[in-house]
Write a protein that holds these residues in place. Structure first.
Motif, short mmCIF file in Angstrom:
data_model
loop_
_atom_site.label_atom_id
_atom_site.label_comp_id
_atom_site.label_asym_id
_atom_site.label_seq_id
_atom_site.Cartn_x
_atom_site.Cartn_y
_atom_site.Cartn_z
N GLN A 366 0.83 -1.22 0.00
CA GLN A 366 0.00 0.00 0.00
C GLN A 366 0.86 1.26 0.00
O GLN A 366 0.68 2.18 0.81
N ASN A 367 1.82 1.27 -0.92
CA ASN A 367 2.72 2.42 -1.03
C ASN A 367 3.14 2.57 -2.49
O ASN A 367 3.87 1.73 -3.01
N THR A 368 2.69 3.63 -3.13
CA THR A 368 2.97 3.83 -4.56
C THR A 368 4.38 4.37 -4.82
O THR A 368 4.75 4.57 -5.97
N LYS A 369 5.15 4.61 -3.76
CA LYS A 369 6.51 5.13 -3.93
C LYS A 369 7.54 4.02 -4.08
O LYS A 369 8.73 4.28 -4.26
N LEU A 370 7.09 2.77 -4.01
CA LEU A 370 8.00 1.63 -4.11
C LEU A 370 8.23 1.29 -5.58
O LEU A 370 7.55 0.46 -6.17
N ILE A 371 9.19 1.97 -6.18
CA ILE A 371 9.53 1.76 -7.58
C ILE A 371 11.00 1.33 -7.68
O ILE A 371 11.78 1.58 -6.76
N PRO A 372 11.41 0.67 -8.78
CA PRO A 372 12.79 0.19 -8.89
C PRO A 372 13.84 1.27 -8.69
O PRO A 372 14.84 1.04 -8.01
N THR A 373 13.63 2.46 -9.27
CA THR A 373 14.62 3.54 -9.15
C THR A 373 14.83 3.93 -7.69
O THR A 373 15.97 4.10 -7.23
N GLN A 374 13.73 4.06 -6.96
CA GLN A 374 13.82 4.39 -5.53
C GLN A 374 14.57 3.31 -4.78
O GLN A 374 15.40 3.59 -3.91
N GLY A 375 14.28 2.05 -5.12
CA GLY A 375 14.95 0.92 -4.47
C GLY A 375 16.45 0.94 -4.70
O GLY A 375 17.24 0.70 -3.78
N ILE A 376 16.86 1.23 -5.94
CA ILE A 376 18.29 1.27 -6.27
C ILE A 376 18.99 2.37 -5.47
O ILE A 376 20.08 2.16 -4.92
N ILE A 377 18.37 3.53 -5.39
CA ILE A 377 18.95 4.65 -4.63
C ILE A 377 19.10 4.28 -3.15
O ILE A 377 20.16 4.50 -2.54
N VAL A 378 18.04 3.69 -2.57
CA VAL A 378 18.07 3.29 -1.16
C VAL A 378 19.17 2.28 -0.90
O VAL A 378 19.93 2.38 0.09
N MET A 379 19.32 1.31 -1.81
CA MET A 379 20.32 0.26 -1.62
C MET A 379 21.74 0.80 -1.75
O MET A 379 22.62 0.45 -0.96
N ILE A 380 21.98 1.66 -2.73
CA ILE A 380 23.31 2.23 -2.90
C ILE A 380 23.70 3.06 -1.68
O ILE A 380 24.83 2.95 -1.18
N ILE A 381 22.76 3.86 -1.18
CA ILE A 381 23.04 4.67 0.02
C ILE A 381 23.32 3.77 1.22
O ILE A 381 24.24 4.02 2.00
N THR A 382 22.54 2.69 1.37
CA THR A 382 22.73 1.75 2.48
C THR A 382 24.09 1.08 2.39
O THR A 382 24.79 0.92 3.42
N ILE A 383 24.51 0.69 1.19
CA ILE A 383 25.83 0.07 0.99
C ILE A 383 26.94 1.03 1.38
O ILE A 383 27.88 0.67 2.10
N ILE A 384 26.85 2.25 0.90
CA ILE A 384 27.88 3.26 1.18
C ILE A 384 27.99 3.54 2.68
O ILE A 384 29.09 3.56 3.25
N ILE A 385 26.84 3.74 3.33
CA ILE A 385 26.84 4.02 4.77
C ILE A 385 27.40 2.84 5.55
O ILE A 385 28.23 3.00 6.46
#
Length: 399
Positions: A366-385
């Motif tokens: 129930q969240n329309t913001k869950l798109i592949p591009t958003q996921g990639i950004i979140v994962m890259i930031i998580t990896i870097i941190i």
């Protein structure tokens, strides 16, 4: 650094845990050979090959003809039945006969199914037919069949058991969560174990910086996880291909479907899809995208687990905390409504990669913001941190 990576890879190959996790991956694939190989391309399945359809359509035609003889009908009503409903019913009969004729060319059968669905839509809109499917479902199915017809792709039987569907549907299952937990276990003690038994000191006395030691270990665990994942899927893609067929790499899958929120009486929200949204990609195209996307998820998982392994000196404690954190977060994301409004900021929200690419994740979480591009950004930031914290702590930590 490459020498350290090689040494760490050899260490991982000597660990029993590595082979246990590989065995668990293989077992997981075996258990999903049947349960996950269902057709995902059809939004609805119309049973137009039912033997009773011809008789029921003929009965509908006879009923319309009888109604035309009814004196209670006005001339306008009779004209409407004669010019609209009767030709539509006759067209239905013609297309049902084409579909049920065993000698019909597959593409002609596909065209007949499209025309038959259009006839049904006309009847539904006219109030002459009730259906358990919404108009959005009809629209989506029509687009799917039309895409097959336009690209000269014969329709596969439902359900479709083949290698491509096996992989696509695996990424909608609970199995992906188990893979994440297995990789969390694999990587959660690569540093803490050596701290626990003090073997890390043997590495640190070498003429190599602590950062290179850490990076070597990190690259080794990343390579191990990626290779295990790719090897397992490649083997089972081939196994399933020999068992049920490999399928057609050009077969279409509808992706990026849009879902709209609709209020229901209980004051909660459900998401209904728009039958006109989304676009088609080939099965091969989607599998490549999903595999790369899921590899990034696994790398992110390993990065977070690696960080915990650096922060905690005791290997058993590091593994336990890792599993608890991952399991708890997955439960909060998929099992509760507590974090649904911010679920796009957690990389574990994207583990069902097929649902992310098709758009079904909108309605699941129930969240329309869950798109592949958003996921990639979140994962890259998580990896870097995660790696940044690991490197800062490791280089300054008292061993």
């Amino acid at each position: 650094m490459f020498k350290i990576t090689k040494i760490e890879l050899l260490k991982l190959l000597k660990q029993k845990k590595t082979y246990i996790i590989l065995f668990m991956l293989i077992l997981l694939m075996f258990t999903s050979l049947k349960t996950n190989s269902l057709d995902m391309n059809h939004i609805i399945s119309m049973n137009y090959e039912n033997a009773t359809m011809i008789d029921s359509t003929k009965n509908s035609i006879n009923m319309i003809k009888e109604q035309l003889k009814n004196d209670t009908f006005t001339s306008d009503e009779k004209k409407e039945y004669k010019e609209k409903y009767l030709p539509n019913a006759e067209k239905e009969l013609k297309n049902v006969q084409i579909i049920q004729d065993k000698n019909t060319d597959p593409m002609d059968k596909l065209k007949a199914k499209i025309e038959l669905m259009k006839c049904e839509i006309f009847e539904i809109n006219s109030g002459k037919l009730s259906s358990g499917f919404s108009m959005s479902q009809y629209n989506m199915e029509l687009r799917y069949l039309q895409h097959l017809y336009d690209n000269k792709i014969p329709e596969s039987k439902y359900p479709m058991y083949n290698s491509f569907n096996y992989v696509l549907n695996f990424f909608t299952d609970i199995g992906v969560a188990i893979i994440i937990l297995l990789f969390a276990i694999l990587s959660s003690d690569i540093v803490s174990k050596e701290m626990d038994d003090s073997t890390i000191k043997l590495l640190l006395v070498q003429p190599v910086s602590r950062f290179k030691v850490l990076l070597g270990k990190y690259m080794a665990i990343i390579l191990s996880a990626v290779c295990m994942l790719l090897l397992t899927f490649a083997v089972f893609f081939i196994i399933f291909g020999f068992m049920h067929g490999f399928g057609t790499p050009s077969y279409p899958v509808l992706t990026h479907i849009k879902y709209e929120p609709h209020a229901i009486p209980e004051d909660s929200i459900r998401y209904l899809f728009d039958g006109n949204s989304g676009y088609f990609v080939t099965s091969l195209n989607l599998i490549i995208k999903e595999m790369l996307f899921f590899i990034l998820i696994c790398i992110t998982t390993v990065s977070v687990s690696f960080m915990i392994s650096v922060l905690i000196n005791k290997s058993v404690l590091a593994i336990s905390i890792n599993v608890i954190i991952n399991a708890a977060l997955m439960y909060l994301i998929y099992g509760t409504t507590f974090v649904k409004n911010i679920s796009q900021y957690f990389y574990l929200s994207y583990i069902r990669s097929t649902d992310v690419f098709t758009g079904k994740i909108y309605s699941i979480l129930q969240n329309t913001k869950l798109i592949p591009t958003q996921g990639i950004i979140v994962m890259i930031i998580t990896i870097i941190i995660s790696f940044s914290i690991s490197s800062v702590v490791f280089t300054k930590k008292d061993m």
